[in-house]
Every structure is written in C-alpha cells, then in structure tokens.
Design a protein around this motif. Structure first.
Motif, PDB file in Angstrom:
ATOM      1  N   PHE A 222      -1.590  14.622   5.084  1.00  0.00           N
ATOM      2  CA  PHE A 222      -0.949  15.830   4.559  1.00  0.00           C
ATOM      3  C   PHE A 222       0.137  16.334   5.516  1.00  0.00           C
ATOM      4  CE2 PHE A 222      -5.436  15.693   3.230  1.00  0.00           C
ATOM      5  CZ  PHE A 222      -5.266  15.542   1.863  1.00  0.00           C
ATOM      6  N   LYS A 223       0.864  15.374   6.114  1.00  0.00           N
ATOM      7  CA  LYS A 223       1.903  15.714   7.094  1.00  0.00           C
ATOM      8  C   LYS A 223       2.992  16.562   6.461  1.00  0.00           C
ATOM      9  CE  LYS A 223       4.381  12.240   8.368  1.00  0.00           C
ATOM     10  NZ  LYS A 223       4.829  10.997   9.037  1.00  0.00           N
ATOM     11  N   HIS A 224       3.453  16.163   5.293  1.00  0.00           N
ATOM     12  CA  HIS A 224       4.455  16.953   4.563  1.00  0.00           C
ATOM     13  C   HIS A 224       3.743  17.811   3.528  1.00  0.00           C
ATOM     14  CE1 HIS A 224       6.978  13.704   6.236  1.00  0.00           C
ATOM     15  NE2 HIS A 224       7.914  14.627   6.252  1.00  0.00           N
ATOM     16  N   ARG A 225       4.221  19.050   3.407  1.00  0.00           N
ATOM     17  CA  ARG A 225       3.581  20.009   2.508  1.00  0.00           C
ATOM     18  C   ARG A 225       4.599  20.534   1.498  1.00  0.00           C
ATOM     19  NH1 ARG A 225      -1.618  20.884   2.287  1.00  0.00           N
ATOM     20  NH2 ARG A 225      -1.735  23.096   2.846  1.00  0.00           N
ATOM     21  N   PRO A 226       4.143  20.951   0.344  1.00  0.00           N
ATOM     22  CA  PRO A 226       5.061  21.544  -0.635  1.00  0.00           C
ATOM     23  C   PRO A 226       5.728  22.775  -0.054  1.00  0.00           C
ATOM     24  CG  PRO A 226       2.943  21.020  -1.639  1.00  0.00           C
ATOM     25  CD  PRO A 226       2.766  20.852  -0.175  1.00  0.00           C
ATOM     26  N   PRO A 227       6.907  23.148  -0.520  1.00  0.00           N
ATOM     27  CA  PRO A 227       7.590  24.343  -0.017  1.00  0.00           C
ATOM     28  C   PRO A 227       6.685  25.578  -0.049  1.00  0.00           C
ATOM     29  CG  PRO A 227       9.034  23.124  -1.498  1.00  0.00           C
ATOM     30  CD  PRO A 227       7.686  22.460  -1.583  1.00  0.00           C
ATOM     31  N   GLY A 228       6.652  26.278   1.082  1.00  0.00           N
ATOM     32  CA  GLY A 228       5.868  27.495   1.161  1.00  0.00           C
ATOM     33  C   GLY A 228       4.458  27.295   1.681  1.00  0.00           C
ATOM     34  N   MET A 229       4.005  26.049   1.807  1.00  0.00           N
ATOM     35  CA  MET A 229       2.646  25.785   2.294  1.00  0.00           C
ATOM     36  C   MET A 229       2.702  25.455   3.784  1.00  0.00           C
ATOM     37  SD  MET A 229       0.743  23.758  -0.814  1.00  0.00           S
ATOM     38  CE  MET A 229      -0.860  24.070  -0.069  1.00  0.00           C
TER      39      MET A 229
ATOM     40  N   ALA B  76       0.862  -1.181   0.000  1.00  0.00           N
ATOM     41  CA  ALA B  76       0.000   0.000   0.000  1.00  0.00           C
ATOM     42  C   ALA B  76       0.894   1.223   0.000  1.00  0.00           C
ATOM     43  CB  ALA B  76      -0.916   0.005   1.226  1.00  0.00           C
ATOM     44  N   ALA B  77       0.603   2.180  -0.871  1.00  0.00           N
ATOM     45  CA  ALA B  77       1.471   3.353  -1.009  1.00  0.00           C
ATOM     46  C   ALA B  77       0.678   4.639  -0.885  1.00  0.00           C
ATOM     47  CB  ALA B  77       2.189   3.304  -2.348  1.00  0.00           C
ATOM     48  N   ASP B  78      -0.365   4.631  -0.064  1.00  0.00           N
ATOM     49  CA  ASP B  78      -1.250   5.799   0.020  1.00  0.00           C
ATOM     50  C   ASP B  78      -1.099   6.568   1.323  1.00  0.00           C
ATOM     51  OD1 ASP B  78      -2.365   3.497   1.263  1.00  0.00           O
ATOM     52  OD2 ASP B  78      -4.309   4.477   1.362  1.00  0.00           O
ATOM     53  N   MET B  79       0.032   6.385   1.997  1.00  0.00           N
ATOM     54  CA  MET B  79       0.292   7.153   3.204  1.00  0.00           C
ATOM     55  C   MET B  79       1.518   8.041   3.008  1.00  0.00           C
ATOM     56  SD  MET B  79      -0.659   4.836   6.511  1.00  0.00           S
ATOM     57  CE  MET B  79      -2.377   4.548   6.912  1.00  0.00           C
ATOM     58  N   ASP B  80       1.631   9.043   3.866  1.00  0.00           N
ATOM     59  CA  ASP B  80       2.725  10.004   3.783  1.00  0.00           C
ATOM     60  C   ASP B  80       3.916   9.454   4.565  1.00  0.00           C
ATOM     61  OD1 ASP B  80       4.491  12.129   4.036  1.00  0.00           O
ATOM     62  OD2 ASP B  80       2.921  13.631   4.238  1.00  0.00           O
TER      63      ASP B  80
ATOM     64  N   PRO C  64      -2.541  19.041  -2.458  1.00  0.00           N
ATOM     65  CA  PRO C  64      -1.244  18.409  -2.726  1.00  0.00           C
ATOM     66  C   PRO C  64      -0.891  17.415  -1.619  1.00  0.00           C
ATOM     67  CG  PRO C  64      -1.107  20.788  -3.020  1.00  0.00           C
ATOM     68  CD  PRO C  64      -2.439  20.519  -2.377  1.00  0.00           C
ATOM     69  N   ALA C  65      -0.657  16.174  -2.008  1.00  0.00           N
ATOM     70  CA  ALA C  65      -0.364  15.125  -1.037  1.00  0.00           C
ATOM     71  C   ALA C  65       0.954  14.448  -1.387  1.00  0.00           C
ATOM     72  CB  ALA C  65      -1.490  14.090  -1.011  1.00  0.00           C
ATOM     73  N   CYS C  66       1.797  14.266  -0.387  1.00  0.00           N
ATOM     74  CA  CYS C  66       3.085  13.604  -0.574  1.00  0.00           C
ATOM     75  C   CYS C  66       2.821  12.115  -0.834  1.00  0.00           C
ATOM     76  CB  CYS C  66       3.927  13.797   0.692  1.00  0.00           C
ATOM     77  SG  CYS C  66       5.618  13.240   0.541  1.00  0.00           S
ATOM     78  N   THR C  67       3.075  11.663  -2.053  1.00  0.00           N
ATOM     79  CA  THR C  67       2.649  10.340  -2.500  1.00  0.00           C
ATOM     80  C   THR C  67       3.841   9.518  -2.967  1.00  0.00           C
ATOM     81  OG1 THR C  67       0.544  11.311  -3.226  1.00  0.00           O
ATOM     82  CG2 THR C  67       1.092   9.129  -4.065  1.00  0.00           C
ATOM     83  N   LEU C  68       3.972   8.317  -2.426  1.00  0.00           N
ATOM     84  CA  LEU C  68       5.089   7.436  -2.777  1.00  0.00           C
ATOM     85  C   LEU C  68       5.046   7.031  -4.248  1.00  0.00           C
ATOM     86  CD1 LEU C  68       5.046   5.125   0.372  1.00  0.00           C
ATOM     87  CD2 LEU C  68       6.918   6.633  -0.292  1.00  0.00           C
ATOM     88  N   THR C  69       6.216   6.892  -4.829  1.00  0.00           N
ATOM     89  CA  THR C  69       6.328   6.446  -6.217  1.00  0.00           C
ATOM     90  C   THR C  69       6.757   4.983  -6.304  1.00  0.00           C
ATOM     91  OG1 THR C  69       8.617   7.248  -6.313  1.00  0.00           O
ATOM     92  CG2 THR C  69       6.881   8.774  -7.016  1.00  0.00           C
ATOM     93  N   ALA C  70       6.716   4.285  -5.171  1.00  0.00           N
ATOM     94  CA  ALA C  70       7.235   2.917  -5.123  1.00  0.00           C
ATOM     95  C   ALA C  70       6.502   1.974  -6.062  1.00  0.00           C
ATOM     96  CB  ALA C  70       7.150   2.389  -3.692  1.00  0.00           C
TER      97      ALA C  70
END
Length: 291
Positions: free
Chosen positions: A280-287, A184-188, A203-209
């Motif tokens: 949404f624990k990790h956010r894009p820069p500036g958010m 499962a790759a749907d968690m941050d 925007p969600a930090c999403t694994l590319t595995a």
C-alpha cells in the motif's frame, strides 16, 4: 565493496546448492526466527500490512503470523542456492506440479501465466522452464550486478527473461508466436498504468498490465501459485483453469478480479504471501501513508 558482496553471495549460494534441501530449509527457518527477534523496517512493514488486511485477528495472532512469514522469507533466500545453481533434476525432485490445463497442447492459444508473489514463486517458474519454452517478465533491481546474476540464473534452463519496462509490442509478439509469458502484477509499481481497487478491503494500487496484454495478444490468462509444502516436503506448483471472460472491457473490473482471486489463495497459507513488500505504498488522493 559491491563486487566483494556479490562474490560472497555467489559463493554462499553455490555452497547451499549442494547441501541437502531439508537442511537448507531448516537453516532458513532458524535464521528467520533470529532475524524476526531484531527490530527492523521490514518487520514493521509486515505488521502494518497484516494489521490492514487482517483486522479481525488479535495483535498476538498477527505477531505469530509475522514471525512465520519472516521464517519463510529468509528460508526462500537460502533456497535460492538450489534454484539458481542446482541441477534441473534437483528442482524437479522437490516440486510437485498439478495443472488444470494440458501443458503439452501444441494447439493451445496464446497464454499469459499470471503468478503472485508467494515466497515460492521463483522455484515454480524455474520448474516450468525446465519442461517447456516460456518468457518471464522481471523488474530490474537497483544493484546492477545482482540483477544481472538473477536474470542469468533464472533463465539458465531456457526461459527468455524480459525486463518489465520492455515495449508491450515485443511481449505481444511473443504471445502471438505461441510462447507463453509469465508475469506477476500484484505489487505496487506506482500509479502509472494502475488503478486503485480493494485488496482485503483496502484500496491498493494495482497494475492493469495483465488485462491490457491479454487484450492485445488475444491471450487467455492462466493463474498459477507455488506453495511451500509442510514438513519440508518441497513445493507444489498449481496451474489453474484460465480465467473466464478475462480480459473484460474494463481494466478496473479485471484488476479487482485479479485481487479477489489472490485473496482466495492467500487465506489458504497467509504466512507465505510476500508481506514484506509495501503493498500500500501509493494511496488514493487524500489518504495518508500507512508506512
């Protein structure tokens, strides 16, 4: 104290494993209702997630959805008794399976079963392992003793449990040997090997595995979802058709497709998705942080 806590957890789960399923399920719903009435960090996380993903809902509608989610989460914890200590037949008795692919096809290509964190994901994985060989990726918990217990019990029907941090080479080797891999790759899990793509427009930090392993292992990607059925009738494991043209040449495109598929499933039974996780624990820069 940790040792004592583990002993008590095991004792409780063993007791729950021999009680009637419907009784345990109802008990979990009651306990979940009580816990939702109390202030907690997890309750706040759920409400923040629902506010971000369902802005069109009223505050009262999100409160109701959050309460139902809490009930399902607590229920799933109590049902670990059956899942971790019950007989294989006890699990088969409460899980229906509907597959769009032939699970007994000996000529099947390398396969990644892509799961999502609905509250019933564990019982679906365990049901599959009672039928066919499979490897399953897991994330190590901070509590070592509890992690070892979970790993042992989840793999007791023959599933090969592989820590997520394991070398990709081993996972690719399993795929090429013909053993399906569940993940499962749907968690941050942090920004390493991840991209920011929309999840319900956020925007969600999403694994590319998933796409990377599929590309290396020349594997098809088959989504699966386990849902809790109404009226305490058990669960339904749905195994979908393989994703078409997946993986592509772009991890970001693949991650967006994965989230889009997940969104389609969530709206069917939103109370069952794992909103207690800080998606949404990790956010894009500036958010700014939302938690």
């Amino acid at each position: 104290m940790k040792r004592l806590s583990l002993v008590l957890i095991v004792a409780l789960l063993r007791v729950l494993s021999v009680l009637p399923y419907k009784f345990v399920a109802r008990l979990g719903m009651v306990v979940g209702t009580v816990l939702f009435a109390l202030p907690s960090r997890r309750k706040r996380i759920v409400l923040v997630n629902l506010g971000l993903c369902f802005p069109e809902k009223t505050s009262q509608e999100r409160q109701t959805l959050a309460r139902e989610h809490f009930r399902h989460v607590v229920r799933s914890y109590l049902e670990r008794g059956i899942q971790w200590f019950g007989r294989a037949q006890a699990i088969r008795d409460i899980v229906q399976i509907e597959s769009k692919i032939d699970l007994d096809d000996e000529a099947a290509p390398p396969t990644i079963f892509m799961g999502f964190h609905f509250v019933a994901i564990e019982v679906g994985c365990m049901l599959y392992s009672t039928h066919l060989p499979v490897a399953s990726l897991y994330t190590r918990m901070s509590n070592t003793a509890l992690c070892d217990l979970a790993k042992r019990q989840r793999g007791r029907f023959g599933a090969e449990m592989i820590e997520r941090a394991t070398s990709a080479r081993k996972i690719v080797g399993l795929l090429r040997s013909g053993k399906p891999v569940m993940l499962a790759a749907d968690m941050d899990h942090g920004i390493d090997n991840s991209v920011f793509v929309p999840f319900f427009g956020i925007p969600a930090c999403t694994l590319t595995a998933v796409s990377r392993l599929a590309r290396l292992g020349r594997a098809r990607v088959v989504p699966f979802v386990t849902e809790v059925l109404p009226n305490y009738e058990g669960y339904k494991l749905t195994i979908f058709e393989p994703l078409v043209d997946f993986p592509s040449e772009c991890d970001t495109v693949d991650a967006r497709r994965m989230n889009a598929f997940l969104e389609e499933q969530i709206v069917k039974f939103p109370e069952q998705y794992y909103w207690v996780h800080r998606r949404f624990k990790h956010r894009p820069p500036g958010m700014a942080s939302v938690y």
